[in-house]
Each structure stands twice: as structure tokens, then as C-alpha cells.
Write an enzyme that holds these catalytic residues in place. Structure first.
Site, PDB file in Angstrom:
ATOM      1  N   LYS A 125       0.834  -1.203   0.000  1.00 57.28           N
ATOM      2  CA  LYS A 125       0.000   0.000   0.000  1.00 57.28           C
ATOM      3  C   LYS A 125       0.870   1.256   0.000  1.00 57.28           C
ATOM      4  O   LYS A 125       0.449   2.311  -0.464  1.00 57.28           O
ATOM      5  CB  LYS A 125      -0.934  -0.007   1.212  1.00 57.28           C
ATOM      6  CG  LYS A 125      -2.024  -1.099   1.151  1.00 57.28           C
ATOM      7  CD  LYS A 125      -3.026  -0.921   2.286  1.00 57.28           C
ATOM      8  CE  LYS A 125      -3.739  -2.206   2.689  1.00 57.28           C
ATOM      9  NZ  LYS A 125      -4.574  -2.824   1.668  1.00 57.28           N
ATOM     10  N   GLU A 209      -3.058   6.649   7.889  1.00 52.92           N
ATOM     11  CA  GLU A 209      -4.034   7.385   7.092  1.00 52.92           C
ATOM     12  C   GLU A 209      -4.952   8.146   8.024  1.00 52.92           C
ATOM     13  O   GLU A 209      -5.250   7.682   9.130  1.00 52.92           O
ATOM     14  CB  GLU A 209      -4.870   6.426   6.232  1.00 52.92           C
ATOM     15  CG  GLU A 209      -4.172   5.996   4.967  1.00 52.92           C
ATOM     16  CD  GLU A 209      -5.016   5.082   4.096  1.00 52.92           C
ATOM     17  OE1 GLU A 209      -6.198   4.847   4.423  1.00 52.92           O
ATOM     18  OE2 GLU A 209      -4.486   4.594   3.078  1.00 52.92           O
ATOM     19  N   ARG A 302      -6.364  -8.607  -9.226  1.00 53.79           N
ATOM     20  CA  ARG A 302      -6.957  -9.941  -9.357  1.00 53.79           C
ATOM     21  C   ARG A 302      -8.448  -9.783  -9.590  1.00 53.79           C
ATOM     22  O   ARG A 302      -8.965  -8.672  -9.584  1.00 53.79           O
ATOM     23  CB  ARG A 302      -6.741 -10.714  -8.060  1.00 53.79           C
ATOM     24  CG  ARG A 302      -7.312  -9.924  -6.861  1.00 53.79           C
ATOM     25  CD  ARG A 302      -7.381 -10.735  -5.602  1.00 53.79           C
ATOM     26  NE  ARG A 302      -7.520  -9.928  -4.410  1.00 53.79           N
ATOM     27  CZ  ARG A 302      -8.673  -9.517  -3.886  1.00 53.79           C
ATOM     28  NH1 ARG A 302      -9.817  -9.813  -4.488  1.00 53.79           N
ATOM     29  NH2 ARG A 302      -8.709  -8.785  -2.783  1.00 53.79           N
TER      30      ARG A 302
HETATM   31  P1  ADP Z   1      -7.615  -4.265   2.603  1.00 50.70           P
HETATM   32  O1  ADP Z   1      -6.372  -4.513   1.827  1.00 50.70           O
HETATM   33  O2  ADP Z   1      -7.625  -4.997   3.887  1.00 50.70           O
HETATM   34  O3  ADP Z   1      -8.824  -4.460   1.761  1.00 50.70           O
HETATM   35  P2  ADP Z   1      -8.170  -1.400   2.412  1.00 50.70           P
HETATM   36  O4  ADP Z   1      -7.149  -0.328   2.421  1.00 50.70           O
HETATM   37  O5  ADP Z   1      -8.796  -1.696   1.107  1.00 50.70           O
HETATM   38  O6  ADP Z   1      -7.514  -2.704   3.025  1.00 50.70           O
HETATM   39  O7  ADP Z   1      -9.284  -1.028   3.474  1.00 50.70           O
HETATM   40  C1  ADP Z   1     -10.300  -1.928   3.800  1.00 50.70           C
HETATM   41  C2  ADP Z   1     -11.483  -1.160   4.372  1.00 50.70           C
HETATM   42  O8  ADP Z   1     -11.117  -0.415   5.528  1.00 50.70           O
HETATM   43  C3  ADP Z   1     -12.079  -0.132   3.435  1.00 50.70           C
HETATM   44  O9  ADP Z   1     -13.010  -0.699   2.562  1.00 50.70           O
HETATM   45  C4  ADP Z   1     -12.718   0.846   4.396  1.00 50.70           C
HETATM   46  O10 ADP Z   1     -13.966   0.380   4.824  1.00 50.70           O
HETATM   47  C5  ADP Z   1     -11.789   0.836   5.577  1.00 50.70           C
HETATM   48  N1  ADP Z   1     -10.806   1.931   5.466  1.00 50.70           N
HETATM   49  C6  ADP Z   1      -9.637   1.885   4.829  1.00 50.70           C
HETATM   50  N2  ADP Z   1      -8.989   3.052   4.926  1.00 50.70           N
HETATM   51  C7  ADP Z   1      -9.774   3.870   5.642  1.00 50.70           C
HETATM   52  C8  ADP Z   1      -9.651   5.227   6.104  1.00 50.70           C
HETATM   53  N3  ADP Z   1      -8.594   5.944   5.844  1.00 50.70           N
HETATM   54  N4  ADP Z   1     -10.675   5.731   6.836  1.00 50.70           N
HETATM   55  C9  ADP Z   1     -11.743   5.007   7.122  1.00 50.70           C
HETATM   56  N5  ADP Z   1     -11.911   3.731   6.727  1.00 50.70           N
HETATM   57  C10 ADP Z   1     -10.947   3.158   5.991  1.00 50.70           C
HETATM   58  P1  ADP Z   2     -12.393  -8.330  -2.235  1.00 46.52           P
HETATM   59  O1  ADP Z   2     -12.185  -9.288  -3.340  1.00 46.52           O
HETATM   60  O2  ADP Z   2     -13.617  -7.557  -2.352  1.00 46.52           O
HETATM   61  O3  ADP Z   2     -11.195  -7.471  -1.903  1.00 46.52           O
HETATM   62  P2  ADP Z   2     -11.725  -9.790   0.052  1.00 46.52           P
HETATM   63  O4  ADP Z   2     -10.558  -8.899   0.329  1.00 46.52           O
HETATM   64  O5  ADP Z   2     -12.579 -10.187   1.194  1.00 46.52           O
HETATM   65  O6  ADP Z   2     -12.714  -9.158  -0.956  1.00 46.52           O
HETATM   66  O7  ADP Z   2     -11.277 -11.097  -0.786  1.00 46.52           O
HETATM   67  C1  ADP Z   2     -10.154 -11.808  -0.528  1.00 46.52           C
HETATM   68  C2  ADP Z   2     -10.420 -12.730   0.626  1.00 46.52           C
HETATM   69  O8  ADP Z   2     -11.108 -13.894   0.236  1.00 46.52           O
HETATM   70  C3  ADP Z   2      -9.160 -13.167   1.266  1.00 46.52           C
HETATM   71  O9  ADP Z   2      -8.946 -12.406   2.424  1.00 46.52           O
HETATM   72  C4  ADP Z   2      -9.372 -14.622   1.634  1.00 46.52           C
HETATM   73  O10 ADP Z   2      -9.477 -14.803   3.036  1.00 46.52           O
HETATM   74  C5  ADP Z   2     -10.688 -14.980   1.033  1.00 46.52           C
HETATM   75  N1  ADP Z   2     -10.625 -16.163   0.174  1.00 46.52           N
HETATM   76  C6  ADP Z   2      -9.585 -16.557  -0.550  1.00 46.52           C
HETATM   77  N2  ADP Z   2      -9.886 -17.636  -1.264  1.00 46.52           N
HETATM   78  C7  ADP Z   2     -11.152 -17.938  -0.985  1.00 46.52           C
HETATM   79  C8  ADP Z   2     -12.054 -18.947  -1.430  1.00 46.52           C
HETATM   80  N3  ADP Z   2     -11.713 -19.843  -2.338  1.00 46.52           N
HETATM   81  N4  ADP Z   2     -13.299 -18.971  -0.953  1.00 46.52           N
HETATM   82  C9  ADP Z   2     -13.682 -18.061  -0.075  1.00 46.52           C
HETATM   83  N5  ADP Z   2     -12.878 -17.084   0.368  1.00 46.52           N
HETATM   84  C10 ADP Z   2     -11.620 -17.013  -0.069  1.00 46.52           C
END
Ligand code: ADP
Ligand code: ADP
Ligand code: MG
Length: 655
Positions: A125, A209, A302
Site C-alpha cells: 500500500k 491514514e 486480481r
Molecule cells: P484491505 O487490503 O484490507 O482491503 P483497504 O485499504 O482496502 O484494506 O481497506 C479496507 C477497508 O477499511 C475499506 O473498505 C474501508 O472500509 C476501511 N478503510 C480503509 N482506509 C480507511 C480510512 N482511511 N478511513 C476510514 N476507513 C478506511
Molecule cells: P475483495 O475481493 O472484495 O477485496 P476480500 O478482500 O474479502 O474481498 O477477498 C479476498 C479474501 O477472500 C481473502 O482475504 C481470503 O481470506 C478470502 N478467500 C480466498 N480464497 C477464498 C475462497 N476460495 N473462498 C472463499 N474465500 C476465499
């Protein structure tokens, strides 16, 4: 021959390096396109749905993901053994692992995804935010520098202004994040975030952040090919989350000004171009509700869990597009040819217990009936085992309608008709979310669940009563022909007097609560009563399964998994009293399975005397009076008829 077999990089045999619903979903598209599919499995998945759905299968190792689905060596070995020419990583597992993408290509395999360089560029990130800023994409105000010392992070947090969010640079799936509300908390939260990040992602670097107060999660689907075409397929709103993990996702985003929408597309394309992105990917943004400034969060290089909502509104099969790109073909449509229509919404079905702080649920699915009227992407079927090793998300429901309300209504109806027995799920909680006015209005921020259900969610007590009544009736029905015998006996259940309908009292219990249900024999059949409410048998909307004294019921998305108890001891005591004697009588036919007293022993009222197995249940009968055992009429192993005297008690002289 399929166009993929004659493409610049021919694809005939795809190995899917994943499991569950996404593996099944990829197999479906491959099959439609005439591509041979190879499923991989760990030992606990040998009979899993994705394995049964594929053309060919390969074992990759024991249950722990590190030794199977996360093992690059095991997967490449399986690809070699099965002669695969391409690998689809799905999501999760190795899907954002640059080393895996590189290793596939070095092994002469086509990796169905972006370049290893693009994965690496977006994998951290910290690096991703640097690339985004350089490309002119606004990022969440914060700190993503190389100086990771607590002193520097404290200074930066002060500059950003509390509350701040600590994030693991290599985090994902909502893990490795800590909210910090004031400076005094920072050092402790920092070390917690670091140790979680180190063990989950093998890297403990973090970024800071500004914490957005009322965040909306918005994201844009991109697809690029190797011929410099890059298009977006509109946005998705994934604001309804629990612990930073998505629960509902929809497209298009509701209540979003057109200007913001255009900003999202422009920013996503800017970033995608900057890294020469190919294949399907998602650029995620966070935006303060009501503002018009979305900030870049991260890019997922992905296929996303929620990609089906985009497929529903565009008619595009994203897995097909990924395959085309990987085969070296061009995207089949340019930006101007990609249109959206209507509204789609997805709910993630998880094997978990919302009423117990969303603990993952495990066990065997005894029954699964998929609804009609919505797309059901599932990794499980009746008979599937859900274990402790993998993600609790087991399926997704995706509903489509002309407008948001139509889609939401269809999703709710589909959830109501999705019955899963044997393992607890979140279906009831999903329906409760949909029922909230804020949901209907599309006023969604990531605080939705915490705001609407501040004390968590559990099924309403009257709904559980209804389930318990259905469970009691299902159990009684399942006792036939025993049940018929039960009601035909001269003694037995006419404890309320001859003129009243016969009745029997059952307890219906799970680990949350226990209810006493009175089952009545009425002229119309059976009915169940709890308190002053009575329910008749036969409700077409109710799905039940009876296994011994375990009864599972599904009704409108709610389920109950309960054990049934029959108070035979109480009945036998009443019977003896009614005859003015001190005989312990069985109202049921059965077998003696335990004897806890002997001839001449002195007993007290309520002491356990004898154990009987009747109606597939084990009952312990207690002494109806204080006294001495005068006769023991049956030994262990003996079958006894209804009405038989088991033990005679010589009562203590009354004073
Ligand atoms: P991950 O890799 O775990 O998906 P993200 O950076 O996409 O991490 O953040 C996951 C979620 O956390 C976001 O969808 C949002 O709901 C919350 N989030 C992330 N950054 C912030 C922020 N700066 N302020 C508030 N909520 C946040
Ligand atoms: P997004 O695709 O919206 O970012 P997620 O971050 O929740 O949603 O998707 C990735 C997550 O899915 C991973 O954190 C992992 O734990 C989960 N995952 C990976 N492979 C599988 C699977 N075959 N079935 C269900 N969940 C999975
Ligand atoms: Mg994310």
C-alpha cells in the site's frame, strides 16, 4: 476448436489454484468456452464441490493452506503433472503474489492475471500510494514514508490529526488495521498492528491514514489487454462491511453524484495506465459520505469477490475476458461499447454465527436448497464439510433488477428461500440488514452494521419460538410409527384427562436457549404451543431435517439447530401418583439401558433410578417418593412395553 486453442498464447487446459465458490465459478466459464479444467485440492477438500465440478483433479497437499493452496511448489508440480498450460489464481491465496506469477511464467505456464511487475507495484500500500500520487490520483491524507520509527510515526500522526488509521503495508482482507483515537494509544496500537502484520503478511511495515469519519467504499473495475487497451466497467459500492470486510456489494453506487462517478473512472484509468495494467483489476477508493472527493485506497490485482455485480449490469463475463487477455487476444469491446443497465446487488453467505460475535461455524451441510430468481455462486452443496482451515465465506447470492429497489427485493426473496441446514450461516442477519430503512434508502457507510445493530444481531425471540415449534413438530412426525403408538396407548399422554386432546411436552434446546413446547394432537393433526401461542403443522416454507434427537429447521432465512428432549420422567411420576401407588411406570416402549439402584436401597424423591432408551432418546426416570426399593422388575438390556412397571417403591411412613 475453441478460439483459445488457436490464440497467440493457446489455452486448452486451465489449472485453478483455488477452491470454493471462485474455483467453481471459473470452471463454469472454462467449460462454456471449451477449455479443460483441472481442480487442485488439499486432503480435506478431496470431495469438495470444486473438485467434483472439474474435468480433472490433482492433490496438492495436507489441509493447512501453507502446505497446499499457498504452496507455489505444490501448485506448479500439479500443473506439471496434469499438463496444464495456464493457471488461474482466483482471489485470496496466491492471487496477489508476484513471486507466484513470475514462477508460473518461468515454468512456461500462462498466468491468468496481470504482470508480476504490476502485482508487485500494487502489492504494498506504501508503494501503491506513491505510484498513485505520481499518476495524479488523490490518496487518503496520511504518511507512507520509509522512516518507520515510532517517533516519526507519532509526529506524522500529530500532523495528520487524530483519529488516524494504522495499516499494514502488505495487508489485505481487512486485517492488519488499527484505529488510533489519541496520541497516548499510538505506540500500543502500533506494536499490535506490526505483530499482526508480521505473522499474517510476513512484513511489518505500516502506513498511516487519516481516519475518514463516515466512509463510503467505492471501487472501479478495470480490464486491460496486451494491446494497450484499458477500459473500466463502472463502479461498485461496497460500503456495508464488518471489520473492514465487505458484506453487501452493489452496482451502480446508489446516491452518487455523476461528477464523482466520472472522477472515479478517470482516476482508476489514470492509475491503470501508469502501471500498464493488463487483465482484470480493481481500484478501490474511500470517500467521506456527502463529499465529492474520492481518495485512492489500494488496487487489487486480481478478480474481486464481488465481480458478479459488474457482470450483471454489463453482461460481460469477466473470467472470459481474463482468459482472452491471457491468451493474447484483444478485449472484445472498447470503452464506448461497454454499457450498463439496471442494478445488481450481492450478499456474501458466510458459515458463521452472528449472534455469537460472528464466530466461524463448522460442520456438515445436511441440506442445501438454492433459490431461483438470483445468481447463486456456491462452493458448497448438501453433504459438504465446512472445516476450520479456510475462509468462512461459502457462497454468494447476486440479484439483478431494473432499478435498485427491484434488485434489493429480489435479493431478499432469494435469501428467504436459500435454506442451508447443518451449519449456521449469516442469512438471517443479511435479511435484517436489508429490512433497515437506511439500507432501502441506500444511505450506506462502513458504519452501517455498528449503527443499526449496536449490540450485535440475533434472531428475534418470536421468530425463534416459531422455529422451535416447527422443530418439535418435525421431531414428532419423524417418530412414526412410534408416534402413532404413542398416541394410541391407553396410558401415556392422556395426562390432562380423557376429554382433552392428548399432548406431550418437549424441550427444544440449542446452546443459546431452551424452550418448552407442548405438542397437541388435534383433529386436524399436530400443533405446537409455546406460552399462549399455537402453531399448526405443515408450513411449505419450512425445511426440516431430523437426525435422532437433533432437529434442524430453516424458515425464511433463519435456522435453528436444536436437540429435543422429552419429559418422560415427569409423565411417569404423574402416572404413578394418579394411581395412588409408588410404582415407576414407563409411558413409552423402550429398552432399559441403565440401573442406578438395587433391591432394598433407600431412595429419596427425585433420585435417578433407571435409564430407558425410548423413541430414540435416552431418558432418566426418577423416584416419585422417598422410600425403599421393593422390587426391580427389569434388568439392563430388557425391552419393556408401554405401561410396564419398572420399579416399585415402598414409601416411607408418613407422619
Ligand atoms: P484491505 O487490503 O484490507 O482491503 P483497504 O485499504 O482496502 O484494506 O481497506 C479496507 C477497508 O477499511 C475499506 O473498505 C474501508 O472500509 C476501511 N478503510 C480503509 N482506509 C480507511 C480510512 N482511511 N478511513 C476510514 N476507513 C478506511
Ligand atoms: P475483495 O475481493 O472484495 O477485496 P476480500 O478482500 O474479502 O474481498 O477477498 C479476498 C479474501 O477472500 C481473502 O482475504 C481470503 O481470506 C478470502 N478467500 C480466498 N480464497 C477464498 C475462497 N476460495 N473462498 C472463499 N474465500 C476465499
Ligand atoms: Mg481493500
Amino acid at each position: 476448436m475453441s478460439q483459445f486453442a488457436t490464440a497467440p498464447h493457446p489455452i486448452r487446459r486451465v489449472l485453478i489454484a483455488n477452491r470454493g465458490e471462485i474455483a467453481c465459478r471459473i470452471i463454469r466459464t472454462c467449460r462454456r468456452l471449451g477449455i479443460w479444467t483441472i481442480a487442485v485440492y488439499s486432503d480435506v477438500d478431496a470431495a469438495a464441490l470444486h473438485v467434483r465440478s472439474a474435468d480433472e483433479t490433482a492433490r496438492i497437499g495436507p489441509a493447512p493452506a501453507a502446505q497446499s493452496y499457498l504452496s507455489i511448489g505444490a501448485i506448479l508440480d500439479a500443473a506439471r503433472r496434469t499438463g496444464a498450460d495456464a493457471i488461474h489464481p482466483g482471489y485470496g491465496f496466491l492471487s496477489e503474489n508476484a513471486a507466484f506469477a513470475r514462477a508460473c511464467r518461468e515454468a512456461g505456464l500462462i498466468y491468468i492475471g496481470p504482470s508480476a511487475e504490476a502485482i508487485a507495484a500494487m502489492g504494498s500500500k506504501i508503494e501503491a500510494k506513491k505510484v498513485a500520487q505520481a499518476a495524479g490520483v488523490p490518496t487518503v491524507p496520511g504518511y507512507h514514508g520509509d522512516d518507520q520509527s515510532p517517533a516519526r510515526l507519532t509526529r506524522e500522526a500529530r500532523r495528520i490529526g487524530f483519529p488516524v488509521l494504522i495499516k499494514a503495508a502488505h495487508g489485505g482482507g481487512g486485517r492488519g488495521m488499527r484505529r488510533v483515537d489519541k496520541e497516548g494509544e499510538l505506540v500500543a496500537r502500533l506494536s499490535a498492528a506490526r505483530s499482526e502484520a508480521a505473522s499474517a503478511f510476513g512484513d511489518d511495515s505500516v502506513l498511516l491514514e487519516k481516519l475518514i469519519a463516515k466512509p463510503r467504499h467505492l471501487e472501479v473495475q478495470l480490464v486491460g489487454d496486451a494491446h494497450s487497451n484499458l477500459v473500466h466497467l463502472f463502479e461498485r459500492d461496497c460500503s456495508v462491511q464488518r471489520n473492514n470486510q465487505k458484506v453487501f456489494e452493489e452496482a451502480p453506487a446508489p446516491n452518487l453524484p455523476e461528477a464523482v462517478r466520472q472522477k472515479l473512472y478517470a482516476h482508476a484509468l489514470q492509475l491503470g495506465k501508469a502501471i500498464g495494467y493488463t487483465s482484470a483489476g480493481t481500484v478501490e477508493f474511500v470517500m467521506e459520505a456527502g463529499s465529492d472527493e474520492p481518495y485512492f485506497l489500494e488496487m487489487n490485482t486480481r478478480l474481486q469477490v464481488e465481480h458478479p455485480v459488474t457482470e450483471a449490469i454489463t453482461g460481460v463475463d469477466l473470467v472470459e475476458w481474463q482468459l482472452r487477455v491471457a491468451a493474447g487476444l484483444s478485449l472484445p469491446a472498447g470503452q464506448n461499447e461497454i454499457r450498463r443497465r439496471g442494478h445488481a446487488i450481492e450478499a456474501r453467505i458466510a458459515a458463521e454465527r452472528p449472534e455469537q460475535d460472528f464466530q466461524p461455524a463448522i460442520g456438515r451441510i445436511t441440506h442445501l436448497a438454492a433459490p431461483t430468481g438470483a445468481r447463486f455462486d456456491t462452493g458448497i452443496a448438501g453433504g459438504s464439510e465446512i472445516g476450520i482451515h479456510y475462509d468462512s465465506m461459502v457462497a454468494k447470492l447476486i440479484a439483478y433488477g431494473d432499478n435498485r429497489q427491484a434488485a434489493v427485493d429480489k435479493l431478499d426473496a432469494a435469501l428467504a428461500h436459500l435454506s442451508i441446514l447443518g451449519v449456521a450461516t449469516n442469512i438471517g442477519m443479511l435479511r435484517a440488514c436489508i429490512a433497515r430503512p437506511a439500507f432501502t434508502a441506500g444511505q450506506l457507510t462502513t458504519a452501517f452494521l455498528a449503527t443499526e445493530f449496536p449490540r450485535g444481531w440475533s434472531a428475534p425471540a418470536d421468530a425463534v419460538d416459531r422455529l422451535a415449534a416447527a422443530a418439535a413438530l418435525a421431531w414428532i412426525e419423524a417418530q412414526t410409527p412410534d408416534a402413532t403408538a404413542l398416541w394410541q396407548q391407553s396410558i401415556g399422554f392422556r395426562v390432562m384427562g380423557r376429554r382433552r386432546p392428548a399432548q406431550v411436552e418437549l424441550t427444544v434446546a440449542n446452546d443459546q436457549s431452551e424452550r418448552t413446547v407442548t405438542v397437541l394432537r388435534t383433529h386436524a393433526g399436530f400443533a405446537a404451543r409455546i406460552g399462549d401461542q399455537t402453531w399448526p403443522l405443515s408450513n411449505d416454507e419450512t425445511i426440516t431435517a431430523v437426525e435422532g434427537n437433533r432437529v434442524m429447521v430453516a424458515q425464511g432465512g433463519l435456522t435453528l439447530d436444536a436437540s429435543i428432549g422429552l419429559s418422560i420422567a415427569k409423565l411417569s411420576a404423574i402416572e404413578s401418583k394418579a394411581e395412588g401407588e409408588t410404582r415407576l411406570v414407563t409411558p413409552l416402549p423402550g429398552v432399559v439401558t441403565g440401573l442406578f439402584t438395587s433391591l432394598g436401597a433407600s431412595v429419596r424423591k427425585g433420585d435417578n433410578l433407571i435409564q430407558l432408551e425410548a423413541m430414540k432418546l435416552v431418558h432418566t426416570l426418577q423416584s416419585p417418593a422417598d422410600g425403599r426399593v421393593g422390587k426391580v422388575l427389569h434388568a439392563i438390556g430388557e425391552a419393556v412395553a408401554a405401561g410396564a412397571t419398572l420399579i416399585e417403591i415402598i414409601p416411607k411412613e408418613r407422619k
